[in-house]
Design a protein around this motif. Structure first.
Motif, mmCIF file in Angstrom:
data_model
loop_
_atom_site.group_PDB
_atom_site.id
_atom_site.type_symbol
_atom_site.label_atom_id
_atom_site.label_comp_id
_atom_site.label_asym_id
_atom_site.label_seq_id
_atom_site.Cartn_x
_atom_site.Cartn_y
_atom_site.Cartn_z
ATOM 1 N N LEU A 94 0.822 -1.319 0.052
ATOM 2 C CA LEU A 94 -0.049 0.012 0.057
ATOM 3 C C LEU A 94 0.921 1.288 -0.020
ATOM 4 C CD1 LEU A 94 -2.613 -1.023 2.755
ATOM 5 C CD2 LEU A 94 -2.996 -0.813 0.085
ATOM 6 N N LEU A 95 2.036 1.346 1.000
ATOM 7 C CA LEU A 95 2.809 2.343 0.995
ATOM 8 C C LEU A 95 3.546 2.689 -0.204
ATOM 9 C CD1 LEU A 95 4.613 2.642 4.271
ATOM 10 C CD2 LEU A 95 3.342 4.730 3.079
ATOM 11 N N THR A 96 4.084 1.284 -0.942
ATOM 12 C CA THR A 96 4.808 1.472 -1.976
ATOM 13 C C THR A 96 3.913 2.127 -3.234
ATOM 14 O OG1 THR A 96 5.871 -0.409 -1.656
ATOM 15 C CG2 THR A 96 6.019 0.134 -3.890
ATOM 16 N N GLU A 154 -15.203 0.754 -10.584
ATOM 17 C CA GLU A 154 -15.823 1.746 -11.304
ATOM 18 C C GLU A 154 -14.973 3.075 -11.566
ATOM 19 O OE1 GLU A 154 -18.680 2.410 -7.998
ATOM 20 O OE2 GLU A 154 -20.200 0.998 -9.055
ATOM 21 N N HIS A 155 -13.659 3.035 -10.741
ATOM 22 C CA HIS A 155 -12.692 4.230 -10.945
ATOM 23 C C HIS A 155 -12.024 4.261 -12.300
ATOM 24 C CE1 HIS A 155 -9.393 6.751 -9.756
ATOM 25 N NE2 HIS A 155 -8.653 5.935 -10.305
ATOM 26 N N PRO A 156 -12.053 5.196 -12.963
ATOM 27 C CA PRO A 156 -11.711 5.641 -14.286
ATOM 28 C C PRO A 156 -9.851 5.832 -14.277
ATOM 29 C CG PRO A 156 -12.516 7.588 -13.109
ATOM 30 C CD PRO A 156 -12.692 6.770 -12.296
ATOM 31 N N GLY A 157 -9.499 4.792 -13.884
ATOM 32 C CA GLY A 157 -7.787 4.830 -14.011
ATOM 33 C C GLY A 157 -7.554 3.262 -13.450
ATOM 34 N N PHE A 158 -6.231 3.265 -12.951
ATOM 35 C CA PHE A 158 -5.573 2.220 -12.517
ATOM 36 C C PHE A 158 -5.832 1.975 -11.133
ATOM 37 C CE2 PHE A 158 -1.890 -0.244 -10.471
ATOM 38 C CZ PHE A 158 -1.704 -0.993 -11.696
ATOM 39 N N SER A 159 -6.891 0.944 -10.692
ATOM 40 C CA SER A 159 -7.470 0.908 -9.524
ATOM 41 C C SER A 159 -6.648 -0.146 -8.533
ATOM 42 C CB SER A 159 -8.777 0.563 -9.539
ATOM 43 O OG SER A 159 -9.259 0.058 -10.409
ATOM 44 N N PHE A 160 -5.878 0.020 -7.759
ATOM 45 C CA PHE A 160 -5.129 -1.026 -7.098
ATOM 46 C C PHE A 160 -5.913 -1.540 -5.648
ATOM 47 C CE2 PHE A 160 -1.604 -2.025 -4.039
ATOM 48 C CZ PHE A 160 -0.967 -3.051 -4.844
ATOM 49 N N VAL A 161 -6.057 -2.793 -5.659
ATOM 50 C CA VAL A 161 -6.835 -3.129 -4.437
ATOM 51 C C VAL A 161 -5.765 -4.419 -3.995
ATOM 52 C CG1 VAL A 161 -8.611 -4.705 -3.540
ATOM 53 C CG2 VAL A 161 -9.039 -2.956 -5.375
ATOM 54 N N LYS A 162 -5.445 -4.074 -2.478
ATOM 55 C CA LYS A 162 -4.502 -5.122 -1.990
ATOM 56 C C LYS A 162 -5.634 -6.132 -1.218
ATOM 57 C CE LYS A 162 -2.065 -6.149 1.837
ATOM 58 N NZ LYS A 162 -1.833 -5.660 3.363
ATOM 59 N N GLN A 179 -2.979 11.328 5.376
ATOM 60 C CA GLN A 179 -3.503 10.485 6.075
ATOM 61 C C GLN A 179 -3.586 9.043 5.716
ATOM 62 O OE1 GLN A 179 -6.763 11.365 8.839
ATOM 63 N NE2 GLN A 179 -7.864 9.490 8.465
ATOM 64 N N ALA A 180 -3.764 8.850 4.230
ATOM 65 C CA ALA A 180 -3.616 7.560 3.551
ATOM 66 C C ALA A 180 -2.269 6.872 3.874
ATOM 67 C CB ALA A 180 -3.810 7.663 2.001
ATOM 68 N N ARG A 181 -1.283 7.641 3.804
ATOM 69 C CA ARG A 181 -0.081 6.966 3.924
ATOM 70 C C ARG A 181 0.434 6.751 5.453
ATOM 71 N NH1 ARG A 181 3.334 11.374 -0.125
ATOM 72 N NH2 ARG A 181 2.972 9.937 -1.819
ATOM 73 N N GLN A 182 -0.160 7.552 6.410
ATOM 74 C CA GLN A 182 -0.204 7.141 7.858
ATOM 75 C C GLN A 182 -0.892 5.861 8.027
ATOM 76 O OE1 GLN A 182 -1.402 10.580 10.173
ATOM 77 N NE2 GLN A 182 0.053 11.709 9.175
ATOM 78 N N LEU A 183 -2.169 5.402 7.502
ATOM 79 C CA LEU A 183 -2.712 4.421 7.937
ATOM 80 C C LEU A 183 -1.952 3.211 7.278
ATOM 81 C CD1 LEU A 183 -6.323 5.802 6.774
ATOM 82 C CD2 LEU A 183 -5.242 5.911 9.268
#
Ligand code: SF4
Ligand code: MG
Length: 318
Positions: free
Chosen positions: A170-172, A202-210, A265-269
Motif C-alpha cells: 500500500l505504501l509503495t 468503477e474508478h476511471p484509472g488504475f485501481s489497485f486493491v490489496k 492520512q492515507a500514507r499514515q494509515l
C-alpha cells in the motif's frame, strides 16, 4: 372507447442477460479454504451485476496460485509469464480501450519479479482493475519467503526465519507519482470484498486493491490470527469511500472516517503495522491517463496500419 397504444407496451430488453453461470469455467484447483475462492466469487458477481460481456472482458495474470484465475473465468484471459501481467494488460488497454481489463497478481508476482512493471503501471494510470492477492508467501512453489512475508517467517528459503522487513504494497503504491486509486480489503469479509472490487471497477484509472488473503496450506497461523482478531481490523468510512453495510459494520466495530483525497492520512494509515485499515485509502479521479493519451487511430484498417508503419520506417531510410 379507449385506444391502445402498442408502442407504450414495448419493453426494451438487453440482447442477452448474463447469469453467473456465463462467467464460470472449470473447477478451481485451489486448496480448500484458500482465499482465492472468495475473490473468484466476488468477481463473477461483479461481472454479472455489471453485465460485462464476456467477449469484452479480459483477465491478465502472471504466475502463482492466484494467477490461475483467468482459467476459471469464462471470458478472455492471458495467463502469462512471472511478473509480466502489467505490461501485457497495459498493451491490451492501450490498443483496445473498449475492453474491461482486470489484472490478477500475487505478492511474489507483483512485489518481487514484477515490481518494476508494477511501479510504471501505477504511473501510467491506464483504466484497469488490479487485484493483489497478498497471502505473504509463495504458495505455488511450496512456501518460500515472499517480499511481503512478515519478518521471522519460517519458510523453505529461510528455515530459521526471514531476516528482512517486508515491502508494504500500500505504501509503495501510494509513493508512486500519478497514483489514482488504492484500497485494501480481506477475502474473509465477503461483503467488503465485493464492495471494494466494485468501487475499484468503477474508478476511471488504475485501481489497485490489496486483498489480505488466507493461505491455509502454508500460512495457517497467520490465517487464524487474521480472521479471529477483529480488533486488528478498522473499517474506513466516508461518503466517497467503500460502502460498509450494517451487518459488516456491527461485526467489525472499529471504524474511522477517512477522506480518500487525503494523501497524508492515507500514507499514515498504510504504514500502521498494528491495524489493518480496510476500505478506500486514496482516490484521485483527475490523475492523467496514458491510455487516453495514446488512443489515436484505433479504427484504422489493417491496410492503413501497414501504410502508417511504412511511413514511419521511411524516416530511418539512409
Ligand atoms: Fe491457496 Fe495457499 Fe493452496 Fe495456493 S497453496 S491454493 S495460496 S491455500
Ligand atoms: Mg503469495
Amino acid at each position: 372507447m379507449f385506444g391502445l397504444n402498442l408502442d407504450a407496451c414495448i419493453i426494451d430488453l438487453p440482447e442477452k442477460y448474463y447469469t453467473l453461470h456465463d462467467y464460470e469455467k472449470g473447477v478451481a484447483r485451489w486448496c480448500p479454504g484458500c482465499g482465492d475462492h472468495a475473490v473468484l466469487s466476488a468477481v463473477q458477481r461483479l461481472c454479472k451485476e455489471e453485465q460485462l460481456p464476456p467477449e469484452k472482458t479480459m483477465f491478465v495474470s502472471g504466475i502463482g496460485c492466484s494467477s490461475r484465475f483467468p482459467h476459471y473465468m469464462n471470458t478472455y484471459g492471458f495467463h502469462g509469464l512471472h511478473g509480466r501481467a502489467f505490461p501485457v494488460a497495459c498493451g491490451i488497454k492501450f490498443r483496445r480501450p473498449d475492453l474491461n481489463v482486470f489484472v490478477v497478481t500475487g505478492d511474489g508476482d507483483c512485489c518481487s519479479i514484477g515490481a518494476g512493471h508494477w511501479i510504471h503501471a501505477i504511473r501510467y494510470n491506464m483504466n484497469m482493475t488490479v487485484l493483489l492477492f497478498d497471502n505473504q508467501i509463495y504458495g505455488m512453489t511450496k512456501k518460500q519467503t515472499s517480499p511481503t512475508s512478515p519478518m521471522g517467517t519460517m519458510s523453505n528459503t529461510h528455515p530459521h526465519g526471514s531476516v528482512l522487513p517486508p515491502i508494504n504494497p500500500l505504501l509503495t503504491t501510494l509513493g508512486v507519482s500519478n497514483v489514482s486509486f488504492v484500497a485494501q480489503t480481506a477475502d474473509w469479509i465477503p461483503s467488503h470484498l465485493y464492495a471494494t472490487i466494485r468501487k475499484a471497477y468503477e474508478h476511471p484509472g488504475f485501481s489497485f486493491v490489496k486483498i489480505s488473503m488466507r493461505c491455509p496450506k502454508f500460512m495457517p497461523a497467520a490465517v487464524d490470527a487474521k480472521v479471529s482478531d477483529k480488533e486488528h481490523v478498522c473499517l474506513l468510512t466516508h461518503e466517497n469511500g467503500v460502502p460498509v453495510d450494517d451487518a459488516t459494520g456491527r461485526v467489525f466495530s472499529n471504524h474511522l472516517e477517512h477522506d480518500p483525497t487525503d494523501m497524508n492520512q492515507a500514507r499514515q494509515l498504510a504504514a500502521n503495522e498494528e491495524i489493518s485499515y480496510l476500505g478506500l485509502l486514496y482516490q484521485n479521479k483527475a490523475a492523467l491517463r496514458y491510455d487516453l493519451y495514446g488512443a489515436h487511430n484505433l479504427n484504422y484498417t489493417p491496410e492503413q496500419k501497414i501504410a502508417a508503419i511504412n511511413q514511419e520506417l521511411e524516416r530511418f531510410t539512409v
